[in-house]
Design a protein around this motif. Structure first.
Motif, mmCIF file in Angstrom:
data_model
loop_
_atom_site.group_PDB
_atom_site.id
_atom_site.type_symbol
_atom_site.label_atom_id
_atom_site.label_comp_id
_atom_site.label_asym_id
_atom_site.label_seq_id
_atom_site.Cartn_x
_atom_site.Cartn_y
_atom_site.Cartn_z
ATOM 1 N N ILE A 67 0.845 -1.204 0.000
ATOM 2 C CA ILE A 67 0.000 0.000 0.000
ATOM 3 C C ILE A 67 0.876 1.249 0.000
ATOM 4 O O ILE A 67 0.640 2.205 -0.749
ATOM 5 N N ARG A 68 1.896 1.236 0.836
ATOM 6 C CA ARG A 68 2.775 2.412 0.994
ATOM 7 C C ARG A 68 3.433 2.793 -0.340
ATOM 8 O O ARG A 68 3.512 3.964 -0.695
ATOM 9 N N PHE A 69 3.918 1.790 -1.091
ATOM 10 C CA PHE A 69 4.669 2.052 -2.314
ATOM 11 C C PHE A 69 3.839 1.788 -3.579
ATOM 12 O O PHE A 69 4.386 1.491 -4.644
ATOM 13 N N PHE A 162 8.567 9.302 6.468
ATOM 14 C CA PHE A 162 7.151 8.926 6.482
ATOM 15 C C PHE A 162 6.946 7.510 5.959
ATOM 16 O O PHE A 162 5.933 6.872 6.256
ATOM 17 N N ASN A 163 7.888 7.007 5.177
ATOM 18 C CA ASN A 163 7.764 5.655 4.626
ATOM 19 C C ASN A 163 8.293 4.572 5.555
ATOM 20 O O ASN A 163 8.130 3.384 5.271
ATOM 21 N N ARG A 164 8.923 4.970 6.665
ATOM 22 C CA ARG A 164 9.395 3.973 7.614
ATOM 23 C C ARG A 164 8.273 3.612 8.581
ATOM 24 O O ARG A 164 7.430 4.439 8.907
ATOM 25 N N ARG A 165 8.304 2.387 9.060
ATOM 26 C CA ARG A 165 7.295 1.976 10.049
ATOM 27 C C ARG A 165 7.606 2.620 11.386
ATOM 28 O O ARG A 165 8.744 2.601 11.858
ATOM 29 N N ALA A 166 6.598 3.187 11.986
ATOM 30 C CA ALA A 166 6.776 3.882 13.262
ATOM 31 C C ALA A 166 6.861 2.880 14.407
ATOM 32 O O ALA A 166 6.247 1.798 14.357
ATOM 33 N N PRO A 167 7.608 3.205 15.450
ATOM 34 C CA PRO A 167 7.596 2.341 16.638
ATOM 35 C C PRO A 167 6.251 2.417 17.334
ATOM 36 O O PRO A 167 5.523 3.417 17.217
ATOM 37 N N THR A 168 5.910 1.369 18.031
ATOM 38 C CA THR A 168 4.706 1.386 18.864
ATOM 39 C C THR A 168 5.070 1.951 20.226
ATOM 40 O O THR A 168 6.012 1.480 20.861
ATOM 41 N N ILE A 169 4.327 2.968 20.654
ATOM 42 C CA ILE A 169 4.618 3.655 21.909
ATOM 43 C C ILE A 169 3.504 3.383 22.916
ATOM 44 O O ILE A 169 2.319 3.476 22.588
ATOM 45 N N LEU A 170 3.892 3.057 24.122
ATOM 46 C CA LEU A 170 2.939 2.922 25.223
ATOM 47 C C LEU A 170 2.990 4.181 26.081
ATOM 48 O O LEU A 170 4.030 4.808 26.216
ATOM 49 N N LEU A 334 1.317 9.217 8.419
ATOM 50 C CA LEU A 334 1.489 8.264 7.323
ATOM 51 C C LEU A 334 2.341 7.070 7.722
ATOM 52 O O LEU A 334 2.240 6.000 7.112
ATOM 53 N N ARG A 335 3.209 7.226 8.732
ATOM 54 C CA ARG A 335 4.014 6.072 9.171
ATOM 55 C C ARG A 335 3.098 4.972 9.702
ATOM 56 O O ARG A 335 3.389 3.787 9.546
ATOM 57 N N ARG A 336 2.013 5.365 10.350
ATOM 58 C CA ARG A 336 1.101 4.391 10.953
ATOM 59 C C ARG A 336 -0.070 4.044 10.048
ATOM 60 O O ARG A 336 -0.667 2.968 10.177
ATOM 61 N N SER A 337 -0.431 4.965 9.172
ATOM 62 C CA SER A 337 -1.579 4.758 8.273
ATOM 63 C C SER A 337 -1.146 5.031 6.844
ATOM 64 O O SER A 337 -1.488 6.075 6.269
#
Length: 470
Positions: A67-69, A162-170, A334-337
């Motif tokens: 989807i991203r690319f 923006f094309n890199r996957r974001a870390p999950t933050i708690l 965009l990193r997350r969606s």
């Protein structure tokens, strides 16, 4: 060259996972205008419980990357004179991936020499707009916005981030546990740099199985979102309104900052989101929230009728803070969606909604009170231009912009103080807070807060602080 061995194949790269990927991606292509990619993926995975954890992870990674690319692959398919459909797009995606990530019986879409020739013909950074549009796979409007905001070289860096996957933050719930206590239980985790309530989640882990989740110790929330709620600088006993409360992420931060004393009117136009907010508020043991469902027209203007409107009328001009989490295009997340870039949006329509909601917010604020205007979009038409328009109106002339660096430092210190639950810890750590404070000036852009993935490893948020001075 060492030949590829079967045992080197990535776990999860199976033929049945490949078939599932084709089916799920095709479903997204059919419904992308109506269903967010993550929601569709969750539904499709529930229907395929035969996939193991490794297969689901492999499938999800390639699904979101495809989807991203998407625009890049469309360009290459055209260059290769191949038909464009979900199958060929995915086949091209995996043909460009390392051999070890491909399933056993996967066949490359064309011979390697021809594929690499097509890749070599793609635009280069010497033509920044085309490079961002096609190689980095952005729609024309977002490519232009990045190039308006940054010099070409930095615009390319921003698009790459923006094309890199974001870390999950708690985000820990300081009413129930301090971050230090949480990290003692989870010694393999580490704190985030910007938020004193933040913790990096384990890569690829199901965070809902972590110790403390059932007890309400933490929620998932990105750091920029946490910081934007901290900037409300609410205190126990305040009357606070949150417009666009949604599922309640920032509501929970406000309730914790207020230590469950005072009242938060959480307003939204979507009943389903407010139902989710109620669940999360109970889970986090926040007791000062009153959800309000309002009706609005397509321009964001509230309809002045019903019980919720009567409740709003009771607190008009009496609110210490209005946090306006404005509806926006979502370009900042965009990193997350990654699918958000392909949604057809009208920036002018969002801008009109944002302007109307700012006028509604202004009518609720008491003398000396503030509006915190927040978006998760980076286009100036949804940010600076909306704020400057508001300040030029009769309703906005009674407001002024607050100094953002001073406010950021105050907000961070307040949050850091609350993160230490015990008074002894507070006394012991009070002198340390100044040393631990991150370089918050890096988040300031003139009169506003602006965060970026390539500069701060944060989602792209915009925050304006407006105080009523009349």
């Amino acid at each position: 060259m060492t030949p590829f061995r079967e045992e080197q194949r990535e776990r999860g790269a199976t033929d049945r996972a490949w078939q599932a990927l084709r089916e799920i991606y095709s479903a997204w292509e059919s419904s992308k205008a109506h269903t967010p990619a993550d929601r569709l993926a969750n539904s499709e995975f529930r229907a395929r419980r035969y996939l193991n954890a490794h297969e689901r992870r492999w499938c999800a990674g390639h699904y979101f990357d495809a989807i991203r690319f998407r625009r890049k692959y469309q360009w290459l398919l055209s260059r290769l004179a191949l038909a464009e459909n979900p199958d060929t797009l995915l086949q091209l995606h995996l043909s460009l991936a390392p051999v070890s990530t491909r399933p056993p019986h996967f066949q490359a879409i064309v011979e390697e020499e021809r594929l690499q020739a097509a890749v070599a013909a793609m635009p280069t950074p010497d033509v920044p707009e085309d490079y961002i549009r096609y190689v980095l796979s952005f729609p024309d409007s977002l490519a232009r916005s990045l190039l308006q905001l940054f010099p070409p070289e930095e615009a390319i860096c921003a698009a790459q981030a923006f094309n890199r996957r974001a870390p999950t933050i708690l985000r820990v719930n300081p009413l129930l546990v301090s971050r230090a206590e949480f990290l003692k239980v989870h010694s393999d985790l580490r704190p985030t740099p910007w938020s004193p309530w933040g913790v990096y989640a384990p890569v690829g882990a199901n965070v809902y199985t972590l110790a403390g989740y059932r007890e309400g110790w933490f929620e998932i929330q990105e750091e920029a979102s946490q910081l934007s709620a901290f900037l409300a600088r609410v205190r126990p006993g305040d009357t606070v309104v949150e417009i666009g409360a949604g599922g309640g992420g920032k509501t929970l931060v406000l309730g914790a900052l207020m230590r469950n004393r005072g009242r938060i009117l959480a307003i939204d136009v979507h009943e389903g989101r407010l139902k989710e907010l109620v669940k999360r508020v109970r889970h986090a043991q926040i007791r000062c929230v009153e959800p309000l469902l309002v009706e609005a027209d397509k321009t964001g203007k509230w309809q002045h009728r019903g019980r919720s409107w009567r409740r709003i009328e009771q607190i008009r001009s009496q609110t210490q803070c209005v946090l306006l989490d404005a509806p926006c295009s979502g370009s900042g997340v965009l990193r997350r969606s990654p699918d958000a870039r392909w949604r057809e949006v009208c920036i002018e329509e969002f801008s009109q909604i944002q302007r109307n909601l700012l006028l509604e917010a202004a009518s609720l604020v008491a003398s000396g009170g503030r509006i915190v205007y927040v978006t998760c979009a980076f286009e100036p038409q949804q940010n600076e231009e909306v704020v400057e328009w508001f300040l030029s109106t009769p309703a906005g002339r009674g407001f002024r912009k607050e100094p953002v660096l001073e406010a950021l430092r105050e907000a961070w210190k307040n949050a850091a103080d609350l993160a230490e639950k015990e008074s002894a810890d507070k006394r012991r750590n009070a002198s340390r807070h100044a040393e631990d404070m991150p370089p918050l000036e890096a988040l300031c852009a003139g009169d506003y807060v602006r965060t970026w993935p390539h500069r701060h490893d944060l989602d792209a948020f915009f925050v304006a602080l407006l105080r009523r001075c009349e």
